[in-house]
Design a protein around this motif. Structure first.
Motif, PDB file in Angstrom:
ATOM      1  N   HIS A 115      -4.593  32.277   0.669  1.00  0.00           N
ATOM      2  CA  HIS A 115      -4.102  31.377  -0.378  1.00  0.00           C
ATOM      3  C   HIS A 115      -4.049  29.954   0.158  1.00  0.00           C
ATOM      4  CE1 HIS A 115      -2.670  34.824  -2.828  1.00  0.00           C
ATOM      5  NE2 HIS A 115      -2.586  35.387  -1.642  1.00  0.00           N
ATOM      6  N   SER A 116      -4.280  29.006  -0.710  1.00  0.00           N
ATOM      7  CA  SER A 116      -4.124  27.615  -0.286  1.00  0.00           C
ATOM      8  C   SER A 116      -2.637  27.282  -0.169  1.00  0.00           C
ATOM      9  CB  SER A 116      -4.820  26.656  -1.239  1.00  0.00           C
ATOM     10  OG  SER A 116      -4.319  26.807  -2.546  1.00  0.00           O
ATOM     11  N   ASN A 117      -1.823  27.903  -1.034  1.00  0.00           N
ATOM     12  CA  ASN A 117      -0.368  27.787  -0.966  1.00  0.00           C
ATOM     13  C   ASN A 117       0.196  28.966  -1.740  1.00  0.00           C
ATOM     14  OD1 ASN A 117       2.331  27.242  -1.160  1.00  0.00           O
ATOM     15  ND2 ASN A 117       2.071  25.114  -1.772  1.00  0.00           N
ATOM     16  N   ILE A 118       0.702  29.950  -1.041  1.00  0.00           N
ATOM     17  CA  ILE A 118       1.132  31.184  -1.704  1.00  0.00           C
ATOM     18  C   ILE A 118       2.283  30.954  -2.682  1.00  0.00           C
ATOM     19  CG2 ILE A 118       2.795  31.982   0.027  1.00  0.00           C
ATOM     20  CD1 ILE A 118       1.225  34.814  -0.558  1.00  0.00           C
ATOM     21  N   THR A 119       3.067  29.914  -2.463  1.00  0.00           N
ATOM     22  CA  THR A 119       4.174  29.658  -3.400  1.00  0.00           C
ATOM     23  C   THR A 119       3.672  29.192  -4.759  1.00  0.00           C
ATOM     24  OG1 THR A 119       4.492  27.412  -2.553  1.00  0.00           O
ATOM     25  CG2 THR A 119       5.842  29.156  -1.564  1.00  0.00           C
ATOM     26  N   SER A 120       2.449  28.665  -4.819  1.00  0.00           N
ATOM     27  CA  SER A 120       1.887  28.255  -6.106  1.00  0.00           C
ATOM     28  C   SER A 120       1.063  29.375  -6.760  1.00  0.00           C
ATOM     29  CB  SER A 120       1.027  26.997  -5.940  1.00  0.00           C
ATOM     30  OG  SER A 120      -0.086  27.265  -5.125  1.00  0.00           O
ATOM     31  N   GLN A 137       0.816  33.537   8.299  1.00  0.00           N
ATOM     32  CA  GLN A 137       0.985  32.117   7.950  1.00  0.00           C
ATOM     33  C   GLN A 137      -0.336  31.466   7.539  1.00  0.00           C
ATOM     34  OE1 GLN A 137       3.235  30.695  11.335  1.00  0.00           O
ATOM     35  NE2 GLN A 137       5.120  31.610  10.573  1.00  0.00           N
ATOM     36  N   PRO A 138      -1.433  31.692   8.263  1.00  0.00           N
ATOM     37  CA  PRO A 138      -2.705  31.142   7.763  1.00  0.00           C
ATOM     38  C   PRO A 138      -3.099  31.720   6.398  1.00  0.00           C
ATOM     39  CG  PRO A 138      -2.910  31.713  10.079  1.00  0.00           C
ATOM     40  CD  PRO A 138      -1.590  32.268   9.605  1.00  0.00           C
ATOM     41  N   ALA A 139      -2.855  33.016   6.196  1.00  0.00           N
ATOM     42  CA  ALA A 139      -3.204  33.636   4.909  1.00  0.00           C
ATOM     43  C   ALA A 139      -2.338  33.102   3.770  1.00  0.00           C
ATOM     44  CB  ALA A 139      -3.069  35.155   5.004  1.00  0.00           C
ATOM     45  N   PHE A 140      -1.148  32.659   4.077  1.00  0.00           N
ATOM     46  CA  PHE A 140      -0.244  32.095   3.066  1.00  0.00           C
ATOM     47  C   PHE A 140      -0.561  30.626   2.773  1.00  0.00           C
ATOM     48  CE2 PHE A 140       3.770  34.955   3.535  1.00  0.00           C
ATOM     49  CZ  PHE A 140       2.996  36.078   3.369  1.00  0.00           C
ATOM     50  N   GLY A 141      -1.467  30.032   3.551  1.00  0.00           N
ATOM     51  CA  GLY A 141      -1.785  28.616   3.383  1.00  0.00           C
ATOM     52  C   GLY A 141      -0.877  27.714   4.194  1.00  0.00           C
ATOM     53  N   CYS A 166      -2.270  27.795  10.897  1.00  0.00           N
ATOM     54  CA  CYS A 166      -2.078  28.589  12.106  1.00  0.00           C
ATOM     55  C   CYS A 166      -0.758  28.188  12.755  1.00  0.00           C
ATOM     56  CB  CYS A 166      -3.251  28.347  13.050  1.00  0.00           C
ATOM     57  SG  CYS A 166      -3.307  29.468  14.433  1.00  0.00           S
ATOM     58  N   ALA A 167       0.100  29.159  12.991  1.00  0.00           N
ATOM     59  CA  ALA A 167       1.428  28.914  13.577  1.00  0.00           C
ATOM     60  C   ALA A 167       2.189  27.841  12.792  1.00  0.00           C
ATOM     61  CB  ALA A 167       1.321  28.558  15.046  1.00  0.00           C
ATOM     62  N   ALA A 168       2.135  27.953  11.469  1.00  0.00           N
ATOM     63  CA  ALA A 168       2.890  27.078  10.561  1.00  0.00           C
ATOM     64  C   ALA A 168       2.525  25.598  10.713  1.00  0.00           C
ATOM     65  CB  ALA A 168       4.390  27.287  10.735  1.00  0.00           C
ATOM     66  N   SER A 169       1.294  25.313  11.138  1.00  0.00           N
ATOM     67  CA  SER A 169       0.894  23.924  11.404  1.00  0.00           C
ATOM     68  C   SER A 169       0.876  23.038  10.166  1.00  0.00           C
ATOM     69  CB  SER A 169      -0.486  23.898  12.078  1.00  0.00           C
ATOM     70  OG  SER A 169      -1.466  24.456  11.226  1.00  0.00           O
ATOM     71  N   LYS A 170       0.799  23.618   8.973  1.00  0.00           N
ATOM     72  CA  LYS A 170       0.755  22.830   7.740  1.00  0.00           C
ATOM     73  C   LYS A 170       2.111  22.733   7.035  1.00  0.00           C
ATOM     74  CE  LYS A 170      -4.104  23.770   6.766  1.00  0.00           C
ATOM     75  NZ  LYS A 170      -5.051  24.366   5.804  1.00  0.00           N
ATOM     76  N   THR A 171       3.160  23.186   7.689  1.00  0.00           N
ATOM     77  CA  THR A 171       4.495  23.109   7.090  1.00  0.00           C
ATOM     78  C   THR A 171       5.092  21.731   7.387  1.00  0.00           C
ATOM     79  OG1 THR A 171       5.550  24.048   9.058  1.00  0.00           O
ATOM     80  CG2 THR A 171       4.868  25.602   7.333  1.00  0.00           C
ATOM     81  N   ALA A 203       9.688  25.735  12.138  1.00  0.00           N
ATOM     82  CA  ALA A 203       9.181  26.999  11.607  1.00  0.00           C
ATOM     83  C   ALA A 203       8.788  27.946  12.743  1.00  0.00           C
ATOM     84  CB  ALA A 203       7.991  26.748  10.683  1.00  0.00           C
ATOM     85  N   ARG A 204       8.165  27.420  13.768  1.00  0.00           N
ATOM     86  CA  ARG A 204       7.759  28.247  14.913  1.00  0.00           C
ATOM     87  C   ARG A 204       8.972  28.795  15.646  1.00  0.00           C
ATOM     88  NH1 ARG A 204       3.640  23.568  16.405  1.00  0.00           N
ATOM     89  NH2 ARG A 204       1.978  24.161  14.964  1.00  0.00           N
ATOM     90  N   LEU A 205       9.966  27.952  15.858  1.00  0.00           N
ATOM     91  CA  LEU A 205      11.175  28.405  16.554  1.00  0.00           C
ATOM     92  C   LEU A 205      11.915  29.472  15.750  1.00  0.00           C
ATOM     93  CD1 LEU A 205      12.528  25.074  18.097  1.00  0.00           C
ATOM     94  CD2 LEU A 205      11.581  27.053  19.310  1.00  0.00           C
ATOM     95  N   ARG A 206      11.970  29.297  14.431  1.00  0.00           N
ATOM     96  CA  ARG A 206      12.625  30.307  13.594  1.00  0.00           C
ATOM     97  C   ARG A 206      11.892  31.634  13.679  1.00  0.00           C
ATOM     98  NH1 ARG A 206      13.410  27.504   7.960  1.00  0.00           N
ATOM     99  NH2 ARG A 206      13.485  29.675   7.331  1.00  0.00           N
TER     100      ARG A 206
END
Length: 183
Positions: free
Chosen positions: A71-76, A135-139, A142-147, A153-156
């Motif tokens: 997904h480009s953004n799974i929340t959408s 995380q990559p599949a959710f958009g 990789c390792a929450a780099s687009k958050t 996010a990584r620490l959590r």
């Protein structure tokens, strides 16, 4: 006749060991995942840190039969029926699967005498799954780099998976005790 008896004995032993393995993996995995969820609840109530949203895992899984794996953004992405139920069941099944992998690697010795360090190390290693698959599949990259805050996010994620490792250890001791008491 003697060979048949030996074969039956081996099968019975194997089934008992496999049965104990799968029961142990299920109980320990369920317990470890529950401890992870209790950790998330503690963080939410004490520090107002949002808990992981397993409904999104369900949404991801529910879109797979449509051929959508990324997904480009799974929340959408539009919500799916029963996505929360599917997500929570998947969350616990993943925990049980991780536990089965851990027990297969650690062997019966760990189940007979659980130790903390291997359990925590394994829990930390499992963070690679959300970092490089979910995380990559959710958009989210990789390792929450687009958050908005990748480090946070990584620490959590790392803390949650370390909590899973602690849960492996604690649940391992509980299951070990139960096997001694009820075996």
């Amino acid at each position: 006749a003697q060979a048949r008896k030996i074969h039956q004995g081996i099968n019975r032993c194997l089934m008992n060991n496999l049965g104990i393995f799968f029961i142990g993996a299920s109980l320990i995995g369920f317990g470890a995942t529950l401890i992870t969820d209790l950790w998330a609840l503690f963080l939410k109530r004490t520090f107002k840190i949002a808990a992981p949203n397993y409904c999104l895992v369900g949404r991801w899984l529910r879109t797979m039969p449509e051929g959508i794996f990324r997904h480009s953004n799974i929340t959408s992405t539009p919500q799916k029926s029963a996505e929360c139920t599917v997500g929570w069941i998947a969350h616990y099944m993943i925990g049980i699967t991780f536990t089965a992998a851990f027990l297969a690697l650690a062997g019966n010795t760990w189940l007979l005498r659980p130790t903390l360090i291997p359990a925590i190390l394994f829990g930390v290693v499992t963070v690679s799954m959300p970092f490089f698959i979910m995380q990559p599949a959710f958009g989210l990259g990789c390792a929450a780099s687009k958050t908005p805050n990748p480090t946070q996010a990584r620490l959590r994620s790392l803390m949650n998976h370390a909590a899973f490792g602690v849960g492996l250890y604690l649940s391992g001791w509980l299951v070990n005790w139960l096997l001694k008491v009820y075996a």
